[in-house]
Every structure is written in C-alpha cells, then in structure tokens.
Design an enzyme around this catalytic site. Structure first.
Site, PDB file in Angstrom:
ATOM      1  N   SER A  79      13.307 161.726  77.234  1.00  0.00           N
ATOM      2  CA  SER A  79      12.875 160.833  78.305  1.00  0.00           C
ATOM      3  C   SER A  79      12.115 161.664  79.311  1.00  0.00           C
ATOM      4  CB  SER A  79      14.107 160.203  78.960  1.00  0.00           C
ATOM      5  OG  SER A  79      13.783 159.575  80.186  1.00  0.00           O
TER       6      SER A  79
ATOM      7  N   TYR B  38      22.779 160.390  82.182  1.00  0.00           N
ATOM      8  CA  TYR B  38      21.573 160.225  81.368  1.00  0.00           C
ATOM      9  C   TYR B  38      20.653 161.434  81.505  1.00  0.00           C
ATOM     10  CZ  TYR B  38      17.541 157.710  79.377  1.00  0.00           C
ATOM     11  OH  TYR B  38      16.481 157.308  78.601  1.00  0.00           O
TER      12      TYR B  38
END
Length: 260
Positions: free
Chosen positions: A142, A155
């Site tokens: 990401s 995350y």
C-alpha cells in the site's frame, strides 16, 4: 500472451483487487487458483473467470492465517497443475482505531492476515519455485508501506513489514530465479475502502465527503481513485518480468499521492 499456462495462486481473490488481478492473468492465458476464505465465492469467481478465458481458474479454500490451510491449498494447486509460477499475496482487511483505543485482538488479527498470510504462503511456495528454478512472489502492499495515516497503526505496520519480507525473499531466491516485488496502491474503491469512509468520518468527526476529498484523494494529482485495473497491470508486469533486474523493488500506484 505473457502469462500463457503460468500457474498462479492469488489470495483473497474472490473479489476486489485480487479478482481484478486474476481476471487480467486469465485474459493473458494463465491458470489461476482463486484462494479465498470464502469457499463458495472462490468457486463462483473461478467459474466466471474460466468462462471468460482464454486461461482458466479454480477455487481453493484458504485461511491464510492457518499454516495447515495454506499448505493444503498449495498442495491442491500442485495436484491439479503440478507447479506454481506466481504467488500474489493479496488477502487483507482494514480496521481503524486510534492507538489508545485499538483492541489488541484486532491488532493481532490485522498482522496475522497481512503478515502471517504473506509469510505462510511464501513459505509454502518458495521450495516449489526454487525447484523449478523460477517464480514470482508479489505482495500487495500500500502507499501505507511507505507513508502513515492516523487510525491505521496495525495496517501501516503490516504494510511496512511486507517490504522487508520481499527484500529477504529477493536475497534468498535470487540464485534460483525466484523474484519478489511489492505493489503499493493508493486508495482503490473496493468494499474495503468504502467501509473505511464512514468509519473515518466518525473517528475524525468530519463528513464522508471530506474523508474522500481530503483524507483519501487530497494528495493525488487528479483527485482520482486508483483503479483495480491500474493495479492489475502492475501485477501483470511483475509476473511476466522474468529476470532479477526488478527483484526486491516496490512500485507505488497512487495517482501521484506518494512519489519516490
């Protein structure tokens, strides 16, 4: 076709980005295992993709946090097709909280799915690829592999960790032709991201429109979401790039949100 007859395992591929990558691979002639914890959804996705062709797909039930389930899924692929050329570790979830409010169980769940899942699938596929003298392992990172945002401690930690894992895989796999890469998308409008919009609006005390325009897309060059197709094209490039020239590298796909 770049992927003709290549055998690929994609985790979390019954929907979202994983399905988009699987579709692109099948379009290029690949044989794709749709590995997902949702068995019925995996089977349906595989049937739909096989109908599209020219490649084919089949569903594999896989909980990426279970070593036994991962090993059984990889064995099923080997029993069917006899090799594994590409692994895309894509399975993931999102949970948002301030650090002081982040439940420890939720933290452990996030790291288990993103990091344990990447490790266990790599561990299962690496010996196969080494024996074949070649293979590609692709991790779904990401922008948060390189950047941080409020509310996403687990995350961000997990996505940063994938960079380290990919680099070790590159070092250990290089002499065997096993390559590794990380794709780092910006915000892609999948159910995972759509779920975040009201959650972040509540946590940040702003409107959902502001979450999209300021938090998610405010730093892009065109206020556009990254598309599944954008990510799938990069996954196709890494899968088909058969030298070590790019191994260990990551590519950000974010409409200019993060630039290196």
């Amino acid at each position: 076709m770049k992927m003709k007859d290549k055998v690929c395992i994609i985790t979390g591929a019954a929907g979202g980005i994983g399905y988009g990558i699987a579709k692109r691979y099948v379009e290029e002639g690949a044989k794709v295992a749709i590995a997902d914890i949702k068995a019925e959804a995996a089977d349906k996705a595989a049937a739909d993709l096989t109908a599209i062709g020219p490649g084919e797909a089949f569903g594999v039930t896989m909980d990426v946090t279970s070593e036994d389930a991962v090993n059984a899924g990889v064995k099923a692929v080997m029993d069917k097709w006899g090799r594994v050329d590409v692994l895309v570790s894509n399975a993931g979830v999102q949970i948002v909280h301030k650090i002081e409010d982040f439940p420890f169980d939720a933290w452990k769940k996030m790291l288990a799915i993103h990091l344990d899942g990447a490790f266990l699938t790599t561990k299962a596929c690496m010996p196969i690829m080494k024996a074949q003298k070649g293979g590609a392992i692709i991790y779904m990172g990401s922008v948060h592999s390189k950047e941080a945002s409020p509310l996403k401690s687990a995350y961000v930690t997990a996505k940063h960790g994938l960079l380290g894992l990919a680099r070790v895989v590159a070092k250990e796999g290089g002499q065997f032709g096993v390559r590794s890469n990380v794709i780092c998308p910006g915000f892609v409008k999948t159910p995972l991201v759509e779920k975040q919009i009201p959650e972040q609006a509540k946590e940040l005390n702003i409107s959902e429109e502001e979450v999209v325009s300021k938090v998610m897309l405010g730093q892009t060059v065109d206020t556009e979401f990254t598309t599944i197709e954008d990510v799938a094209e990069v996954a196709l490039m890494f899968a088909g790039f058969e030298t070590n020239a790019l191994t260990g590298q990551s590519v950000v796909v974010s409409h200019g949100w993060f630039m290196q």
